[in-house]
Each structure stands twice: as structure tokens, then as C-alpha cells.
Design a protein around this motif. Structure first.
Motif, PDB file in Angstrom:
ATOM      1  N   ARG A 165      52.230  40.923  39.615  1.00  0.00           N
ATOM      2  CA  ARG A 165      51.737  39.559  39.416  1.00  0.00           C
ATOM      3  C   ARG A 165      50.458  39.585  38.577  1.00  0.00           C
ATOM      4  NH1 ARG A 165      54.642  36.242  42.687  1.00  0.00           N
ATOM      5  NH2 ARG A 165      55.703  37.239  44.463  1.00  0.00           N
ATOM      6  N   THR A 166      50.371  38.645  37.645  1.00  0.00           N
ATOM      7  CA  THR A 166      49.184  38.587  36.769  1.00  0.00           C
ATOM      8  C   THR A 166      48.682  37.158  36.669  1.00  0.00           C
ATOM      9  OG1 THR A 166      50.534  38.284  34.773  1.00  0.00           O
ATOM     10  CG2 THR A 166      49.945  40.551  35.378  1.00  0.00           C
ATOM     11  N   GLY A 193      34.900  35.004  18.705  1.00  0.00           N
ATOM     12  CA  GLY A 193      36.361  35.034  18.620  1.00  0.00           C
ATOM     13  C   GLY A 193      36.979  34.481  19.884  1.00  0.00           C
ATOM     14  N   SER A 194      38.293  34.650  20.003  1.00  0.00           N
ATOM     15  CA  SER A 194      39.021  34.223  21.199  1.00  0.00           C
ATOM     16  C   SER A 194      39.516  35.454  21.948  1.00  0.00           C
ATOM     17  CB  SER A 194      40.203  33.322  20.823  1.00  0.00           C
ATOM     18  OG  SER A 194      39.742  32.123  20.205  1.00  0.00           O
ATOM     19  N   TYR A 195      39.448  35.395  23.287  1.00  0.00           N
ATOM     20  CA  TYR A 195      39.787  36.554  24.101  1.00  0.00           C
ATOM     21  C   TYR A 195      40.691  36.142  25.263  1.00  0.00           C
ATOM     22  CZ  TYR A 195      35.965  38.720  21.554  1.00  0.00           C
ATOM     23  OH  TYR A 195      35.152  39.192  20.547  1.00  0.00           O
ATOM     24  N   ARG A 196      41.588  37.051  25.624  1.00  0.00           N
ATOM     25  CA  ARG A 196      42.494  36.849  26.759  1.00  0.00           C
ATOM     26  C   ARG A 196      42.089  37.809  27.874  1.00  0.00           C
ATOM     27  NH1 ARG A 196      47.827  39.319  27.899  1.00  0.00           N
ATOM     28  NH2 ARG A 196      48.994  37.950  29.330  1.00  0.00           N
ATOM     29  N   VAL A 197      41.729  37.252  29.028  1.00  0.00           N
ATOM     30  CA  VAL A 197      41.332  38.040  30.194  1.00  0.00           C
ATOM     31  C   VAL A 197      42.493  38.030  31.181  1.00  0.00           C
ATOM     32  CG1 VAL A 197      39.691  38.274  32.088  1.00  0.00           C
ATOM     33  CG2 VAL A 197      38.910  37.438  29.858  1.00  0.00           C
ATOM     34  N   VAL A 198      42.869  39.220  31.651  1.00  0.00           N
ATOM     35  CA  VAL A 198      44.017  39.354  32.553  1.00  0.00           C
ATOM     36  C   VAL A 198      43.581  40.075  33.818  1.00  0.00           C
ATOM     37  CG1 VAL A 198      46.327  40.334  32.865  1.00  0.00           C
ATOM     38  CG2 VAL A 198      45.651  39.395  30.643  1.00  0.00           C
ATOM     39  N   ALA A 199      43.997  39.543  34.972  1.00  0.00           N
ATOM     40  CA  ALA A 199      43.827  40.194  36.266  1.00  0.00           C
ATOM     41  C   ALA A 199      45.218  40.474  36.810  1.00  0.00           C
ATOM     42  CB  ALA A 199      43.032  39.321  37.223  1.00  0.00           C
ATOM     43  N   THR A 240      52.058  35.859  47.081  1.00  0.00           N
ATOM     44  CA  THR A 240      53.077  35.126  46.328  1.00  0.00           C
ATOM     45  C   THR A 240      52.493  34.415  45.114  1.00  0.00           C
ATOM     46  OG1 THR A 240      52.768  33.161  47.706  1.00  0.00           O
ATOM     47  CG2 THR A 240      54.460  34.757  48.402  1.00  0.00           C
ATOM     48  N   ARG A 241      51.144  34.273  45.072  1.00  0.00           N
ATOM     49  CA  ARG A 241      50.528  33.555  43.959  1.00  0.00           C
ATOM     50  C   ARG A 241      49.145  34.121  43.695  1.00  0.00           C
ATOM     51  NH1 ARG A 241      47.126  29.186  43.027  1.00  0.00           N
ATOM     52  NH2 ARG A 241      47.655  27.902  41.200  1.00  0.00           N
ATOM     53  N   VAL A 242      48.809  34.259  42.388  1.00  0.00           N
ATOM     54  CA  VAL A 242      47.467  34.709  41.992  1.00  0.00           C
ATOM     55  C   VAL A 242      46.929  33.742  40.951  1.00  0.00           C
ATOM     56  CG1 VAL A 242      47.891  37.153  42.490  1.00  0.00           C
ATOM     57  CG2 VAL A 242      48.400  36.242  40.209  1.00  0.00           C
ATOM     58  N   ALA A 243      45.603  33.634  40.882  1.00  0.00           N
ATOM     59  CA  ALA A 243      44.983  32.699  39.938  1.00  0.00           C
ATOM     60  C   ALA A 243      43.590  33.182  39.579  1.00  0.00           C
ATOM     61  CB  ALA A 243      44.928  31.300  40.537  1.00  0.00           C
ATOM     62  N   LEU A 244      43.105  32.702  38.413  1.00  0.00           N
ATOM     63  CA  LEU A 244      41.746  32.967  37.954  1.00  0.00           C
ATOM     64  C   LEU A 244      41.016  31.648  37.781  1.00  0.00           C
ATOM     65  CD1 LEU A 244      41.915  35.741  35.169  1.00  0.00           C
ATOM     66  CD2 LEU A 244      41.063  35.939  37.503  1.00  0.00           C
ATOM     67  N   ALA A 245      39.726  31.685  38.084  1.00  0.00           N
ATOM     68  CA  ALA A 245      38.878  30.527  37.832  1.00  0.00           C
ATOM     69  C   ALA A 245      37.572  31.016  37.209  1.00  0.00           C
ATOM     70  CB  ALA A 245      38.603  29.771  39.130  1.00  0.00           C
ATOM     71  N   PRO A 246      37.096  30.372  36.134  1.00  0.00           N
ATOM     72  CA  PRO A 246      37.742  29.248  35.438  1.00  0.00           C
ATOM     73  C   PRO A 246      38.975  29.713  34.654  1.00  0.00           C
ATOM     74  CG  PRO A 246      35.831  29.990  34.213  1.00  0.00           C
ATOM     75  CD  PRO A 246      35.833  30.775  35.484  1.00  0.00           C
TER      76      PRO A 246
END
Length: 406
Positions: free
Chosen positions: A276-277, A265-271, A203-209
Motif C-alpha cells: 500500500r502506498t 520544481g515539482s516533487y512526488r513524495v511517496v510513503a 486497509t487504508r493509508v494516507a498522507l497529510a497534507p
């Protein structure tokens, strides 16, 4: 046009006192002139010498040489070719008549070395459990029996596409609970395994940091977590990772969530885990490791320098050359470097020199040998100021004396 070294050597071996006679050999035929071998196979080449009238020349003897590659194969003194690695091997038969001073005549054969067929298909990480609604992309690499990498196309298949579907690019999609066998094949090589698909309770996903600030080249290892409605971890959750620049730049993230950027630069990391992402942002600054250099000493050399290797003791260095040697240099006083010794080999270029971590042993690479026997020379650095070849066997030149191989 420069004459190859082996032609120079052959000419030098002829008796200087004999007069130059009319050329009796007009051509040399090597049969087969073109052939294809698989890695590990052998082929016997035959050479024949003919005069200008097309008649065989009696008494001609042949010396065999190869060019075009070192690892692709070799030829022995009888014309037996042994295929070593994928590529092309040019084989030369040089004809001469013993006791007569004549111009060497050359015949050629072109050998194509083909790879062995695929014997196995390697997959870095094979999932055995997946959650319904999730997907993964797998990379399959075929290898020959001798572990040479093959680049043949692979074919994917699932025994139960309604449970686990797989597309031609290796993307697995878990459709419904159950078990399915997935296989990947290349030629006659096949690998297969069973995947169990279980209900998806995430029901929930998260990334750290969640966010990070690093420099180019730094590695950020993201941790992915997936929990159910009761906030319990779901162990079978395996996400798909991706990264994209915010603007310009280049970065990569692997299947374990390790991120590294080559450009600032700036980067967006997606799992992503099914629908769900979780995402995180990384700001990457330039590494800025440059600093001004100052010349504190000079060392004149007779040959152009190629590379420099420092001994672990910090007091000695070794310089390879675009020539036949390396120099050992005392740099205890950087303002007054001094050559202490050299190692001379049969070569036109000494590409590299390096020592082991403890500084006791080392290696130098060489090419352009008059014998066409290129490769490495193993050295002893127990006395850092006076490196020496380990043994006469490591020195393929005529003599090997003390620290100098000539």
C-alpha cells in the motif's frame, strides 16, 4: 622557495658575531623513518647526526617539529610522538651544534596514524514491532572506542529469516508473525535486538497534507496515517519514504516524513507500507531572497580583509584579515565606519572571528604562527569597541598587553 618559519627562527638564534664554518653535519637520520601508530599510542623517535664521511657528529642537539596536520598528533622536545587522530604526521628533527653557527640539517620521519577498531555499531532507529508484509531499510554506523567514525563494512543477520529477513544492505522484511533477533556487526562489535512481527490489518493509508506549495529551503512535515477496516489507527505502521522530481530538481525526505527541496520544481513524495502506498505532490518555487546592495561607506585597511562579524548590538563589527590581526570597527554611522582597536596575534592568517549570542565573549582562529602553535584565542567583548584576550594563557605570543596581543 620560502624557508619554513622555524628554520628562520633557528637561524636567527645563532650568534651573529661568529663566522660561518664548514658544515659539519651532512645528514640526520631519524629512526624509525616510517611507522604506523593507532590513535592514542606513542612512539619514541631517535635522531643521529653524521658528517660527510658517515661518522657520528658529537655534541649535536635536535629540535623536533611536526607538520602535515594539527589533530593527527604531536611530538615533544625528546622525540616522543603521541598519535591523536587518523591521518599522517610528518616529524622533523633539526640538528645543530650549540655555540657554532651552522646551517640546520633536517631529518624526517613519516608517521601514519591508524584508527582504533570498531567498538560499537550505532543504529539511529531500531524497530521493535513490524507488520507482516512491510519492509524497512536501516543504516548502521561503526564507531571506535574514542567515538571516531569507522567505515568498515557491516554484516546483518536474522535468527529467524522466515519471520524477519534481512539482506546485506540492512533491508528488513517482515515475513510472518512471530519474533526474531536481528544483529549487525563490524569486526568484533555487535548490536542486536528483538523484533516482533504482528498481523497486518491495514486497509487504508494516507498522507497529510496531500499537496503543498513552498519555497526552496522550506520544510514540509508529512503525517502518515494507516487505518484498518473499522477506520481505527494501526499504531505499528511505519512506512518507507521516498521522493522523486517531476522532471528535474533535487529534494530529500527523511524517515519521519520531513521534506525539503534545494531546487525549484515539482516533487512526488511517496510513503509505502508493504503493497500500500500514499503519495503527495509538492510544488517548490525559488526563494528569491536576493536584493540590491548599496555601498554607504568605506574603510581603508592596511591588510587584506577576510571575514566580517557583526556584534549583537548592531553598532560594532569585527574584521579578520589575511594577516596577524582583527580590527574592531564602530559602525554606528554606517557611512563613516572607524577602527576603534585591534587584536594582534602570532599568525599569518586570522580565519574567523565571532561573538557569543549575548556579545560578551568571542573567539578568533589563527594559523601560520611562528611557534607552529595554531588554534583559537578567547576574547572578551564586554567593551565592544575594545576586544581583549581573556588572559595571557589564551595568548601564546611573547607578550599580551591590554587589548593587543603581540
Amino acid at each position: 622557495m620560502l624557508m619554513p618559519c622555524w628554520l628562520v627562527l633557528l637561524a636567527a638564534q645563532q650568534p651573529a658575531q661568529q663566522p660561518l664554518l664548514p658544515q659539519p653535519i651532512a645528514r640526520v637520520d631519524v629512526r624509525p623513518a616510517a611507522y604506523a601508530l593507532k590513535v592514542g599510542d606513542t612512539l619514541r623517535l631517535n635522531a643521529a647526526a653524521y658528517d660527510s664521511a658517515g661518522k657520528p657528529v658529537d655534541g649535536a642537539v635536535f629540535a623536533w617539529f611536526t607538520s602535515g596536520g594539527f589533530f593527527e598528533g604531536r611530538v615533544d622536545s625528546t622525540g616522543l610522538v603521541s598519535a591523536g587522530a587518523t591521518g599522517t604526521l610528518n616529524v622533523s628533527a633539526v640538528a645543530r651544534i650549540p655555540g657554532r653557527q651552522i646551517k640546520p640539517t633536517i631529518g624526517m620521519a613519516r608517521i601514519t596514524v591508524l584508527p582504533l577498531p570498531a567498538a560499537k555499531v550505532v543504529i539511529a532507529s531500531k524497530p521493535t514491532r513490524m507488520l507482516v508484509g512491510t519492509s524497512l531499510v536501516l543504516a548502521a554506523e561503526p564507531y571506535a572506542a574514542n567515538d571516531d567514525r569507522r567505515y568498515d563494512p557491516v554484516a546483518w543477520k536474522s535468527t529467524r529469516p522466515t519471520v524477519v529477513d534481512v539482506n546485506p544492505f540492512g533491508r528488513l522484511s517482515a515475513r510472518s508473525p512471530g519474533q526474531a533477533t536481528v544483529s549487525v556487526s563490524s569486526g568484533t562489535a555487535t548490536d542486536r535486538w528483538t523484533i516482533t512481527v504482528v498481523p497486518n490489518t491495514v486497509t487504508r493509508v494516507a498522507l497529510a497534507p496531500g499537496d503543498a506549495a513552498v519555497r526552496t529551503g522550506d520544510v514540509v512535515r508529512f503525517a502518515f496515517t494507516a487505518t484498518d477496516a473499522a477506520h481505527r489507527p494501526v499504531s505499528d505502521a511505519r512506512p518507507e519514504w521516498s521522493v522523486a522530481p517531476v522532471g528535474g530538481g533535487y529534494a530529500a525526505v527523511d524517515d519521519e516524513g520531513a521534506f525539503v527541496a534545494n531546487e525549484a520544481g515539482s516533487y512526488r513524495v511517496v510513503a509505502a507500507l508493504g503493497s500500500r502506498t500514499a503519495e503527495a505532490f509538492v510544488r517548490v518555487a525559488p526563494r528569491n531572497i536576493t536584493r540590491p546592495s548599496t555601498i554607504v561607506g568605506r574603510l581603508p585597511l592596511k591588510l587584506p580583509a577576510a571575514e566580517l562579524w557583526l556584534h549583537p548590538d548592531g553598532k560594532h563589527a569585527y574584521i579578520s584579515t589575511i594577516g596577524d590581526r582583527i580590527y574592531a570597527v564602530d559602525i554606528a554611522d554606517p557611512s563613516r565606519p572607524a577602527i576603534t582597536d585591534s587584536v594582534v596575534v602570532d599568525a599569518r592568517i586570522v580565519n574567523d572571528v565571532m561573538t557569543t549570542e549575548d556579545g560578551k565573549f568571542g573567539v578568533m582562529t589563527r594559523e601560520g604562527a611562528s611557534t607552529r602553535k595554531n588554534g583559537i584565542v578567547i576574547l572578551s567583548f564586554e567593551d565592544p569597541a575594545h576586544p581583549k584576550p581573556m588572559s595571557p594563557a589564551a595568548c601564546t605570543a611573547p607578550t599580551c598587553i591590554a587589548a593587543t596581543c603581540t
